[in-house]
Motif scaffolding. Structure first.
Motif, PDB file in Angstrom:
ATOM      1  N   PHE A  87       0.913  -1.128  -0.006  1.00 28.25           N
ATOM      2  CA  PHE A  87       0.008   0.170   0.053  1.00 28.25           C
ATOM      3  C   PHE A  87       1.026   0.996  -0.024  1.00 28.25           C
ATOM      4  O   PHE A  87       1.816   1.423   0.791  1.00 28.25           O
ATOM      5  CB  PHE A  87      -0.918   0.112   1.428  1.00 28.25           C
ATOM      6  N   VAL A  88       0.726   2.319  -1.039  1.00 29.40           N
ATOM      7  CA  VAL A  88       1.463   3.421  -1.016  1.00 29.40           C
ATOM      8  C   VAL A  88       0.611   4.637  -0.844  1.00 29.40           C
ATOM      9  O   VAL A  88      -0.458   4.712  -1.379  1.00 29.40           O
ATOM     10  CB  VAL A  88       2.429   3.470  -2.391  1.00 29.40           C
ATOM     11  N   GLY A  89       1.338   5.625  -0.380  1.00 26.08           N
ATOM     12  CA  GLY A  89       0.604   7.238  -0.478  1.00 26.08           C
ATOM     13  C   GLY A  89       1.744   8.038   0.411  1.00 26.08           C
ATOM     14  O   GLY A  89       2.138   7.565   1.437  1.00 26.08           O
ATOM     15  N   GLU A  90       1.679   9.088   0.117  1.00 24.24           N
ATOM     16  CA  GLU A  90       2.439  10.242   0.767  1.00 24.24           C
ATOM     17  C   GLU A  90       3.763   9.888   1.039  1.00 24.24           C
ATOM     18  O   GLU A  90       4.537  10.167   2.364  1.00 24.24           O
ATOM     19  CB  GLU A  90       1.848  10.636   2.093  1.00 24.24           C
ATOM     20  N   GLY A  91       4.484   9.176   0.298  1.00 24.90           N
ATOM     21  CA  GLY A  91       5.661   8.739   0.305  1.00 24.90           C
ATOM     22  C   GLY A  91       5.957   7.515   1.548  1.00 24.90           C
ATOM     23  O   GLY A  91       7.014   7.138   2.003  1.00 24.90           O
ATOM     24  N   LYS A  92       4.695   7.061   1.996  1.00 26.24           N
ATOM     25  CA  LYS A  92       4.886   5.965   2.865  1.00 26.24           C
ATOM     26  C   LYS A  92       4.525   4.629   2.420  1.00 26.24           C
ATOM     27  O   LYS A  92       4.233   4.509   1.239  1.00 26.24           O
ATOM     28  CB  LYS A  92       3.792   6.253   4.094  1.00 26.24           C
ATOM     29  N   ARG A  93       4.722   3.514   2.972  1.00 24.20           N
ATOM     30  CA  ARG A  93       4.646   2.178   2.604  1.00 24.20           C
ATOM     31  C   ARG A  93       4.192   1.298   3.518  1.00 24.20           C
ATOM     32  O   ARG A  93       4.670   1.190   4.533  1.00 24.20           O
ATOM     33  CB  ARG A  93       6.027   1.734   2.016  1.00 24.20           C
TER      34      ARG A  93
END
Ligand SMILES: Cc1cc2nc3c(=O)[nH]c(=O)nc-3n(C[C@H](O)[C@H](O)[C@H](O)COP(=O)(O)OP(=O)(O)OC[C@H]3O[C@@H](n4cnc5c(N)ncnc54)[C@H](O)[C@@H]3O)c2cc1C
Length: 385
Positions: A198-204
């Motif tokens: 899951f990815v988003g906002e440079g997070k994983r």
């Protein structure tokens, strides 16, 4: 030929097995009293598996490996599939399945294969002396060991590295913190045979299957270095960092056990080319410390082990000469892997948010071929073809 190996991580143990197989007399010295690998699991990509197969551990490795048949990226907020594809084309291209494995299980398999009676625990190396004929290791308790060569497989904080290079390079903070651990497989989080991210906002947030019906999970969050670290706060902190993310992510956070979850501030070291000095050589993270963004640090350590044994077995001009040949076969490949991981790290973790946004858009158009090509290019160039 008497060999001293410093460090009983996956690099030192693989080197120990490889050198024993060619008839060398090997002793491994390890600083900790009890081996407890840092990190819950590891993806051993096909190049690493090939090294383990070469060391005679094909069946044992396959038994530890999770069934990872496909790969998917999901929108972290909505939970929508961005791309999902089979890993079979990868396996066919490189000739070997990759295996996500429990670190502890891998470590114990390697220790058993090497022979636990030759692993000396509680032996912290403090000094290396090479007189041109023999190398002497001095340990914190004042004892010494002498051999014809010494391999520094003492990890990212290597002491042997300072001997080889004459100075100690700084570790570079890569800009993010990683939490990792194991949970039972739960299809409400992700399909059981898929590596799901899951990815988003440079997070994983990622899960991959290992043997025994478990998911290896990790969370990556771009953060400053040096924040307080209290394991009791992990679920609440992750709840905050991933507030508003999709239901499977919330479910995963609800299932983690903070007591067995690891928190790591991710670092690497600027690549350097010198891995050997006299009768002393570096191997694994001691020689090339990388961020884990392409899952190749441990695999490269195992490649080093295979190449080192071949260099010592096939060259007859002396130990120093063979170690330089080992260095010259490994330094460019490992530098390339470190720099690839760093580039991947920067894109994944929003060093430049626009670049990361473009990557998310590419993922929505991805049919798997570009991702698989990237993974194959990491595997190609391994010493076993
Ligand atoms: C979060 C995370 C995820 C990762 N995921 C992957 C992945 O999926 N795939 C992959 O291939 N790699 C991965 N890696 C990288 C991998 O863990 C390392 O590259 C690998 O552990 C290196 O093995 P090593 O034997 O060189 O060093 P280590 O495993 O660090 O072992 C070094 C050993 O030396 C001992 N030692 C240190 N100093 C001394 C001393 N002075 N005297 C005696 N003993 C000493 C230490 O106690 C330790 O046991 C990941 C790393 C991290 C942090």
């Amino acid at each position: 030929m008497k060999v001293i190996i410093i460090g009983a991580g996956m690099g030192g143990l693989s080197a120990g097995i490889a050198l024993k197989r060619i008839g060398y007399d090997v002793e491994i010295y390890e600083q900790v009293l009890e081996i407890r690998p840092v990190g819950a699991a590891i993806s051993v990509w096909s190049n690493g598996v090939k090294c383990l197969n070469y060391l005679g551990l094909e069946r044992e490795t396959a038994a530890l490996g999770g069934q990872m048949d496909s790969m998917a990226y999901m929108d972290g907020h909505t939970g929508e599939v961005m791309t999902q594809f089979s890993l079979q084309p990868l396996v066919e291209a490189v000739g070997q399945r990759p295996y996500p494995v429990s670190r502890a299980a891998l470590q114990f398999m390697l220790m058993d294969a090497f022979g636990r009676d030759r692993i000396h625990l509680g032996m912290k190396l403090t000094q290396v002396h090479d007189d041109g004929q023999q190398v002497t290791a001095t340990f914190a308790d004042g004892s010494t060991a002498t051999g014809d060569l010494l391999i520094g497989a003492d990890g990212t904080h290597s002491t042997v590295r300072a001997h080889v290079l004459g100075s100690q390079p700084e570790r570079r903070y890569a800009g993010y913190v990683n939490w990792n651990g194991l949970v039972d497989i739960d299809e409400r989080i992700a399909p059981a045979t898929q590596w799901t991210t899951f990815v988003g906002e440079g997070k994983r947030v990622s899960v991959m299957p290992i043997a025994g019906g478990r998911f290896y999970f990790f969370f990556d969050v771009p953060l400053p270095t040096g924040l307080p670290n209290d394991r009791a706060t992990y679920p609440a902190l992750l709840g905050e960092y991933f507030k508003g993310w999709a239901e499977p992510v919330q479910r995963l956070i609800g299932q983690i056990d903070p007591q067995t979850t690891n928190r790591v501030e991710i670092h690497d070291i600027e690549p350097f080319m010198q891995f050997a000095r006299g009768r002393v050589a570096l191997l694994g993270d001691a020689g090339h410390s990388t961020t884990p963004d392409i899952g190749q640090g441990g695999c490269a350590a195992m490649e080093d082990a295979v190449v080192l044994a071949i260099a010592l077995q096939t060259n007859t001009l002396g130990v120093e000469d063979a170690l330089v040949r080992y260095q010259n076969k490994r330094n460019e490949r490992t530098a390339e892997l470190v720099l690839r991981a760093r580039r991947r790290c920067d894109v994944t973790h929003a060093k430049d948010p626009e670049v990361t946004q473009r990557w998310y858009e590419e993922l929505r158009r991805e049919d798997g071929s570009n991702v698989i090509r990237g993974i194959i290019s990491n595997i190609e160039g391994n010493p076993l073809g």
